[in-house]
Scaffold this active site. Structure first.
Site, PDB file in Angstrom:
ATOM      1  N   GLY A  43       0.817  -1.219   0.000  1.00  0.00           N
ATOM      2  CA  GLY A  43       0.000   0.000   0.000  1.00  0.00           C
ATOM      3  C   GLY A  43       0.843   1.258   0.000  1.00  0.00           C
ATOM      4  O   GLY A  43       0.538   2.240  -0.689  1.00  0.00           O
ATOM      5  N   CYS A  44       1.915   1.244   0.758  1.00  0.00           N
ATOM      6  CA  CYS A  44       2.783   2.417   0.861  1.00  0.00           C
ATOM      7  C   CYS A  44       3.508   2.680  -0.458  1.00  0.00           C
ATOM      8  O   CYS A  44       3.701   3.819  -0.857  1.00  0.00           O
ATOM      9  CB  CYS A  44       3.796   2.236   1.991  1.00  0.00           C
ATOM     10  SG  CYS A  44       3.005   2.052   3.600  1.00  0.00           S
ATOM     11  N   THR A  45       3.894   1.609  -1.139  1.00  0.00           N
ATOM     12  CA  THR A  45       4.577   1.743  -2.416  1.00  0.00           C
ATOM     13  C   THR A  45       3.621   2.304  -3.468  1.00  0.00           C
ATOM     14  O   THR A  45       3.974   3.230  -4.209  1.00  0.00           O
ATOM     15  CB  THR A  45       5.160   0.382  -2.872  1.00  0.00           C
ATOM     16  OG1 THR A  45       6.087  -0.058  -1.870  1.00  0.00           O
ATOM     17  CG2 THR A  45       5.859   0.488  -4.207  1.00  0.00           C
TER      18      THR A  45
END
Length: 156
Positions: A43-45
């Site tokens: 998700g962060c990527t």
């Protein structure tokens, strides 16, 4: 607590090169301050890549993007290099700044209450006051576009 029209908490954190970056050093710009749990997680990527893809359009509105997570400067440097992130990533290892911004605390994961990073974003205007707060970001793929739309709509 983050309130629209009020000054957000001041901070000074280290970037991926070990330089100190303060909120004061960003004064006079629109700052998109986004908090995320961890470098190199799915998700962060996706969220970081979304901001990178729209970076020129966001910059054209006079805004800077700044990501904050508990990761180390070294981790940030590797993450930024791997995904060619054109914006600043700051380290908040003790989560003090995240806590002040409501980006660390109680959250529910899989039905269980835990303590953790709450994915959120704060837009701080050129006047140093909060323009908009996204307290819980759930759709990481769509969020950067939503931020740009808000910048366009509010005429930043």
């Amino acid at each position: 607590e983050i309130e629209i029209g009020k000054k957000p908490p001041a901070f000074t954190l280290e970037d991926s090169d070990g330089n100190k970056v303060s909120l004061r050093s960003l004064a006079g710009k629109d700052v998109i301050l986004y908090f995320y749990p961890r470098d190199n997680t799915p998700g962060c990527t996706v969220e970081a890549q979304g901001f990178a893809k729209l970076w020129r359009k966001i910059a054209a509105r006079g805004a800077v993007v700044v990501g904050v997570s508990p990761d180390s400067s070294t981790s940030h440097a590797e993450f930024a290099s791997k995904y060619k992130l054109p914006f600043t990533l700051l380290s908040d290892p003790d989560k003090k700044v995240m806590t002040k911004y409501g980006a660390f605390g109680d959250k529910v994961m899989y039905g269980k209450k835990t303590q953790g990073v709450i994915r959120s974003t704060v837009w701080i205007g050129r006047n140093g006051k909060v323009v908009k707060h996204w307290p819980r970001v759930t759709k990481t793929a769509d969020h950067p576009a939503a931020v740009l739309a808000e910048l366009n709509e509010q005429g930043a």
